[in-house]
Design an enzyme around this catalytic site. Structure first.
Site, PDB file in Angstrom:
ATOM      1  N   HIS A   7      97.954  50.164  90.802  1.00  0.00           N
ATOM      2  CA  HIS A   7      97.519  51.185  89.846  1.00  0.00           C
ATOM      3  C   HIS A   7      96.582  50.628  88.796  1.00  0.00           C
ATOM      4  O   HIS A   7      96.511  49.425  88.594  1.00  0.00           O
ATOM      5  CB  HIS A   7      98.713  51.861  89.178  1.00  0.00           C
ATOM      6  CG  HIS A   7      99.615  50.935  88.399  1.00  0.00           C
ATOM      7  ND1 HIS A   7     100.717  50.333  88.950  1.00  0.00           N
ATOM      8  CD2 HIS A   7      99.575  50.511  87.118  1.00  0.00           C
ATOM      9  CE1 HIS A   7     101.321  49.585  88.047  1.00  0.00           C
ATOM     10  NE2 HIS A   7     100.659  49.661  86.915  1.00  0.00           N
ATOM     11  N   HIS A  79      95.492  47.767  81.594  1.00  0.00           N
ATOM     12  CA  HIS A  79      95.633  46.740  82.624  1.00  0.00           C
ATOM     13  C   HIS A  79      95.433  47.376  83.994  1.00  0.00           C
ATOM     14  O   HIS A  79      95.374  48.598  84.118  1.00  0.00           O
ATOM     15  CB  HIS A  79      97.004  46.057  82.553  1.00  0.00           C
ATOM     16  CG  HIS A  79      98.175  46.944  82.893  1.00  0.00           C
ATOM     17  ND1 HIS A  79      98.873  47.652  81.945  1.00  0.00           N
ATOM     18  CD2 HIS A  79      98.767  47.239  84.081  1.00  0.00           C
ATOM     19  CE1 HIS A  79      99.847  48.337  82.529  1.00  0.00           C
ATOM     20  NE2 HIS A  79      99.807  48.112  83.825  1.00  0.00           N
ATOM     21  N   GLU A 130      98.795  43.045  86.043  1.00  0.00           N
ATOM     22  CA  GLU A 130     100.213  43.116  86.390  1.00  0.00           C
ATOM     23  C   GLU A 130     100.309  42.827  87.884  1.00  0.00           C
ATOM     24  O   GLU A 130      99.431  43.232  88.649  1.00  0.00           O
ATOM     25  CB  GLU A 130     100.710  44.542  86.078  1.00  0.00           C
ATOM     26  CG  GLU A 130     102.146  44.838  86.443  1.00  0.00           C
ATOM     27  CD  GLU A 130     102.520  46.302  86.143  1.00  0.00           C
ATOM     28  OE1 GLU A 130     101.627  47.119  85.818  1.00  0.00           O
ATOM     29  OE2 GLU A 130     103.712  46.617  86.250  1.00  0.00           O
TER      30      GLU A 130
HETATM   31 CO    CO Z   1     101.403  48.991  85.052  1.00  0.00          CO
END
Ligand code: CO
Length: 137
Positions: A7, A79, A130
């Site tokens: 994502h 992020h 991440e």
């Molecule tokens: Co995230």
């Protein structure tokens, strides 16, 4: 091993306003919101065919993302997240090559219980990344 894009995460001042705009202008459906108390965020997702858009708003005033909103009052990309086959193996491998894992390398869990970790932006071309362990699809 990195296996894909999970994502892109956007911090917004209001999850409800963001969901309304994405629906009205882009025809995108934002799912149910949930709170991650550990990270101080309320989150919701747009499911796309090959990845998701994550929307985050602070769940309390001293949330880490509140500081992000102070610097970026209209919101912005916070992020992006890569899927990995194993958070332990991948973080160990990249840490061995000098990349810093945030939070002293402590593995965290996201709202779906998947294992995650964050890589220091200075160790990924200036972007906060991440990594997320994904069970076999
Ligand atoms: Co995230």
């Amino acid at each position: 091993m990195i296996t894909g894009l999970s994502h892109v995460s956007i911090v917004v001042p209001s999850l409800d306003a963001a969901a309304k705009r994405l629906k009205e202008v882009y025809g995108l459906n934002v799912g149910e919101a949930s709170v991650n108390e550990e990270q101080g965020v309320r989150l919701a997702y747009v499911e796309l065919r090959n990845a998701r858009i994550e929307l985050m708003e602070p769940s309390h005033p001293d949330s880490p993302v509140s500081k992000f909103l102070e610097r970026n009052p209209a919101g912005g990309i916070h992020h992006f997240c890569l899927n990995v086959d194993s958070v332990d193996a991948t973080s160990g491998e990249i840490a061995g090559k000098g990349a810093r894992i945030l939070g002293e390398g402590r593995i965290q869990r996201n709202v779906r219980g998947e294992r995650i970790a964050f890589v220091h932006p200075k160790d990924f071309l200036g972007a906060l990344v991440e990594i997320e362990e994904r069970e076999k699809p």
